[in-house]
Scaffold this motif. Structure first.
Motif, PDB file in Angstrom:
ATOM      1  N   ALA A  85     -12.534  -5.294  12.113  1.00 26.88           N
ATOM      2  CA  ALA A  85     -13.085  -4.150  12.844  1.00 26.88           C
ATOM      3  C   ALA A  85     -12.434  -4.048  14.219  1.00 26.88           C
ATOM      4  N   GLY A  86     -12.033  -2.839  14.571  1.00 27.70           N
ATOM      5  CA  GLY A  86     -11.388  -2.632  15.856  1.00 27.70           C
ATOM      6  C   GLY A  86      -9.876  -2.679  15.797  1.00 27.70           C
ATOM      7  N   PHE A  87      -9.320  -3.253  14.703  1.00 28.99           N
ATOM      8  CA  PHE A  87      -7.864  -3.357  14.582  1.00 28.99           C
ATOM      9  C   PHE A  87      -7.332  -2.703  13.306  1.00 28.99           C
ATOM     10  N   TYR A  88      -8.241  -2.361  12.390  1.00 26.39           N
ATOM     11  CA  TYR A  88      -7.829  -1.774  11.105  1.00 26.39           C
ATOM     12  C   TYR A  88      -6.990  -0.514  11.310  1.00 26.39           C
ATOM     13  N   ASP A  89      -7.475   0.406  12.142  1.00 27.45           N
ATOM     14  CA  ASP A  89      -6.754   1.664  12.357  1.00 27.45           C
ATOM     15  C   ASP A  89      -5.399   1.435  13.022  1.00 27.45           C
ATOM     16  N   ALA A  90      -5.342   0.490  13.938  1.00 28.31           N
ATOM     17  CA  ALA A  90      -4.115   0.261  14.701  1.00 28.31           C
ATOM     18  C   ALA A  90      -3.043  -0.451  13.878  1.00 28.31           C
ATOM     19  N   TYR A  91      -3.460  -1.226  12.878  1.00 29.70           N
ATOM     20  CA  TYR A  91      -2.485  -2.031  12.144  1.00 29.70           C
ATOM     21  C   TYR A  91      -2.412  -1.655  10.657  1.00 29.70           C
ATOM     22  N   PHE A  92      -3.453  -1.946   9.876  1.00 31.38           N
ATOM     23  CA  PHE A  92      -3.362  -1.733   8.439  1.00 31.38           C
ATOM     24  C   PHE A  92      -3.204  -0.242   8.094  1.00 31.38           C
ATOM     25  N   LYS A  93      -4.008   0.612   8.724  1.00 35.74           N
ATOM     26  CA  LYS A  93      -3.905   2.039   8.445  1.00 35.74           C
ATOM     27  C   LYS A  93      -2.538   2.569   8.871  1.00 35.74           C
ATOM     28  N   LYS A  94      -2.056   2.141  10.017  1.00 31.88           N
ATOM     29  CA  LYS A  94      -0.751   2.593  10.504  1.00 31.88           C
ATOM     30  C   LYS A  94       0.365   2.112   9.565  1.00 31.88           C
ATOM     31  N   ALA A  95       0.257   0.880   9.079  1.00 34.01           N
ATOM     32  CA  ALA A  95       1.261   0.364   8.141  1.00 34.01           C
ATOM     33  C   ALA A  95       1.270   1.182   6.853  1.00 34.01           C
ATOM     34  N   GLY A  96       0.090   1.607   6.406  1.00 36.16           N
ATOM     35  CA  GLY A  96       0.017   2.460   5.226  1.00 36.16           C
ATOM     36  C   GLY A  96       0.684   3.810   5.445  1.00 36.16           C
ATOM     37  N   GLN A  97       0.546   4.344   6.646  1.00 35.76           N
ATOM     38  CA  GLN A  97       1.203   5.617   6.966  1.00 35.76           C
ATOM     39  C   GLN A  97       2.727   5.459   6.996  1.00 35.76           C
ATOM     40  N   VAL A  98       3.192   4.336   7.541  1.00 31.51           N
ATOM     41  CA  VAL A  98       4.631   4.063   7.550  1.00 31.51           C
ATOM     42  C   VAL A  98       5.143   3.896   6.120  1.00 31.51           C
ATOM     43  N   ARG A  99       4.331   3.278   5.281  1.00 32.11           N
ATOM     44  CA  ARG A  99       4.717   3.122   3.869  1.00 32.11           C
ATOM     45  C   ARG A  99       4.952   4.485   3.225  1.00 32.11           C
ATOM     46  N   THR A 100       4.124   5.453   3.546  1.00 27.42           N
ATOM     47  CA  THR A 100       4.296   6.809   3.018  1.00 27.42           C
ATOM     48  C   THR A 100       5.615   7.416   3.497  1.00 27.42           C
ATOM     49  N   LEU A 101       5.967   7.172   4.745  1.00 26.88           N
ATOM     50  CA  LEU A 101       7.231   7.684   5.282  1.00 26.88           C
ATOM     51  C   LEU A 101       8.424   7.025   4.596  1.00 26.88           C
ATOM     52  N   ILE A 102       8.303   5.731   4.288  1.00 26.35           N
ATOM     53  CA  ILE A 102       9.375   5.026   3.579  1.00 26.35           C
ATOM     54  C   ILE A 102       9.554   5.604   2.174  1.00 26.35           C
ATOM     55  N   LYS A 103       8.437   5.862   1.494  1.00 28.48           N
ATOM     56  CA  LYS A 103       8.513   6.506   0.172  1.00 28.48           C
ATOM     57  C   LYS A 103       9.204   7.857   0.269  1.00 28.48           C
ATOM     58  N   ARG A 104       8.902   8.592   1.339  1.00 28.04           N
ATOM     59  CA  ARG A 104       9.499   9.914   1.534  1.00 28.04           C
ATOM     60  C   ARG A 104      11.011   9.803   1.733  1.00 28.04           C
ATOM     61  N   ASP A 105      11.438   8.781   2.464  1.00 23.88           N
ATOM     62  CA  ASP A 105      12.877   8.537   2.656  1.00 23.88           C
ATOM     63  C   ASP A 105      13.580   8.353   1.314  1.00 23.88           C
ATOM     64  N   PHE A 106      13.000   7.513   0.463  1.00 19.31           N
ATOM     65  CA  PHE A 106      13.599   7.294  -0.855  1.00 19.31           C
ATOM     66  C   PHE A 106      13.606   8.582  -1.678  1.00 19.31           C
ATOM     67  N   ALA A 107      12.495   9.317  -1.640  1.00 25.00           N
ATOM     68  CA  ALA A 107      12.410  10.565  -2.405  1.00 25.00           C
ATOM     69  C   ALA A 107      13.485  11.555  -1.956  1.00 25.00           C
ATOM     70  N   ASN A 108      13.696  11.648  -0.640  1.00 23.42           N
ATOM     71  CA  ASN A 108      14.715  12.563  -0.117  1.00 23.42           C
ATOM     72  C   ASN A 108      16.109  12.186  -0.595  1.00 23.42           C
ATOM     73  N   ILE A 109      16.403  10.891  -0.630  1.00 28.39           N
ATOM     74  CA  ILE A 109      17.721  10.447  -1.088  1.00 28.39           C
ATOM     75  C   ILE A 109      17.887  10.675  -2.584  1.00 28.39           C
ATOM     76  N   PHE A 110      16.855  10.324  -3.359  1.00 27.50           N
ATOM     77  CA  PHE A 110      16.974  10.458  -4.814  1.00 27.50           C
ATOM     78  C   PHE A 110      16.939  11.915  -5.281  1.00 27.50           C
ATOM     79  N   ALA A 111      16.597  12.824  -4.385  1.00 26.47           N
ATOM     80  CA  ALA A 111      16.685  14.250  -4.729  1.00 26.47           C
ATOM     81  C   ALA A 111      18.133  14.680  -4.915  1.00 26.47           C
ATOM     82  N   GLY A 112      19.063  13.937  -4.297  1.00 21.52           N
ATOM     83  CA  GLY A 112      20.466  14.316  -4.403  1.00 21.52           C
ATOM     84  C   GLY A 112      21.383  13.233  -4.924  1.00 21.52           C
TER      85      GLY A 112
END
Length: 484
Positions: A366-393
């Motif tokens: 409590a108090g650190f979930y949003d700053a660390y675990f939630k943020k890491a999950g958001q970065v994971r989504t951005l990493i997936k997006r990077d791969f998706a953008n590359i594999f589109a071409g």
């Protein structure tokens, strides 16, 4: 018989032609283990009596069905449970633990007639990149016994590299198949998340873990992945998809294939020799008619912090089941339930496991979930997006597997952050869930193997194997082996 001169196909032909039997082949494997494992220390438990029974059963069944795994001796990483054979995840807390069921992949290998010769050393609970975190022993690199074999599947890689077995199973959470494959000059595949059942794999980070094959060449790797893949009702993340014949299209043709080469792979920290090996591989693909173009993967730099927060958080949850009550190590002379928990875990877990449990518990608190675990999950989504953008071409991504070749035993024990940074080129693949392979890509000036990584889109292992086979055939790196 030297396993270095054989493949799964050649061994199958020898069995089918009765040049030798599975019993003789299995006895030869144990003889090789007896000769070399005192130096390499890849195995934690041998399965000799049961293995010879399995070999005898394979011989009695015969080899007319064309199943290339029937009668073939293999090794299994020690975090994959095996009925009646100790499975410790290289941890004191599971010392002498004997499961009463087989993991799904082990069942599949048994159904194919493969012979399990034993369990292979690893970093404790798959947490590490050198196999120095095992409670029981430190596995050595067969190419240089003063260097690490990588991790966490270091035992699985070293057993194949040293010719003790022709193939093994490992697990990959952030590079734990590909990095040791690169360090040992063999082939290691991390399949798409959901391609292979995780039922019976002792969990480290459930959204990242994946079982995969480790072999001496690409064809053998494809054949082994065919055998262990498929839907499993016991694993809710297992995908209900038909398993392709990965080995059917290995013809060396890559003409017209589009391959991306991220510029971020050529940065400070990645050794010049490894960068040169990747550029050479890119040039060879172009000579074969593939199109290789530079791209950008801007989120690569955020892979390490996102991975270690997510993986450690899932580990802190998964490992709470080891409490000294139901199974495994139990502290003695305790005066309360709380003391039993604390002392059993304190005495049963190694330092790296404790470090990651504490990091994960902090990230989820409590108090650190949003700053660390939630943020890491958001970065994971951005990493997936990077791969998706590359594999589109593009069909595939080409790059190095590791930043350096195998380092010395003990070299990074006092600097865990340096050890974590070695995973820079592998963790994003697990965060995205895409498949990737490491294949031999040459040798450094001091004779240590270099790994080349090929990354594909979801469930496109076939494309990866096609390109990996073409690269393999353009070189002779896979035919080299250490002299023990």
């Amino acid at each position: 018989m030297s396993i270095f001169n054989e493949t799964l196909t050649s061994l199958h032909e020898g069995l089918a032609n009765k040049t030798f039997s599975s019993v003789e082949l299995t006895q030869a494997a144990f003889k090789r283990i007896a000769e070399t494992d005192g130096k390499v220390e890849a195995f934690l438990a041998l399965n000799e009596e049961e293995a010879l029974k399995q070999a005898q059963a394979a011989d009695e069944k015969g080899y007319a069905d064309g199943n290339v795994l029937n009668g073939i001796p293999m090794g299994i990483k020690d975090n994959i449970v095996t009925d009646g054979l100790t499975t410790t995840a290289a941890s004191r807390i599971l010392e002498d633990f004997v499961p009463i069921y087989d993991a799904t992949v082990v069942k599949k290998l048994k159904a194919a007639g493969a012979v399990n010769v034993g369990k292979l050393n690893m970093d404790e609970f798959a947490m590490g990149g050198s196999t120095e975190n095992s409670y029981y022993k430190k596995t050595k690199n067969a190419w240089d016994l003063t260097k690490v074999p990588g991790g966490s599947s270091g035992g699985s890689a070293a057993a194949v590299a040293s010719g003790e077995v022709i193939a093994s199973l490992g697990s990959d959470t952030g590079g734990s198949i590909r990095q040791p494959a690169a360090f040992n000059g063999i082939v290691g595949m991390k399949p798409t998340y959901g391609r292979v059942s995780r039922y019976g794999l002792i969990a480290f980070a459930s959204s990242l873990d994946q079982i995969g094959p480790m072999t001496r060449n690409v064809t053998d790797n494809a054949l082994l992945l065919e055998a262990i893949s498929g839907h499993d009702a016991k694993d809710s993340t297992s995908m209900n998809l038909e398993v392709p014949k990965f080995s059917a299209n290995l013809n060396g043709k890559v003409a017209g294939m589009k391959i991306a080469l991220p510029k971020e792979y050529f940065q400070e920290g990645v050794s010049a020799e490894i960068q040169d090996a990747v550029r050479k591989a890119a040039a060879q693909f172009e000579e074969m008619g593939a199109i290789v173009e530079e791209v950008s993967m801007p989120t690569l730099a955020y892979g390490i912090p996102a991975y270690y927060i997510i993986a450690s958080s899932e580990a802190s949850s998964n490992l709470q089941r080891f409490d000294g009550v139901r199974y495994g190590y139990r502290a003695e002379n305790v005066n309360s339930l709380e003391e039993l928990y604390i002392r059993s875990r304190s005495e049963g877990f190694g330092m790296e496991v404790k470090r990651r449990i504490m990091l994960g518990s902090f990230s989820l608190s409590a108090g650190f979930y949003d700053a660390y675990f939630k943020k890491a999950g958001q970065v994971r989504t951005l990493i997936k997006r990077d791969f998706a953008n590359i594999f589109a071409g593009y069909d595939l991504i080409l790059g190095p597997t590791t930043t350096t070749t195998a380092f010395g035993i003990g070299e990074k024990n006092d600097d865990p952050l340096a050890m974590y940074m070695d995973d820079l080129l592998t963790v994003t693949i697990n965060l995205a869930g895409v498949p990737a392979i490491s294949v031999p890509g040459g040798f450094s000036a001091d004779g240590m193997p270099i790994g080349i990584q090929l990354i594909g889109n979801y469930f496109e292992e076939g494309k990866i194997y096609q390109a990996a086979y073409a690269l393999e055939q353009a070189n002779d790196y896979h035919t080299k082996h250490p002299n023990l």
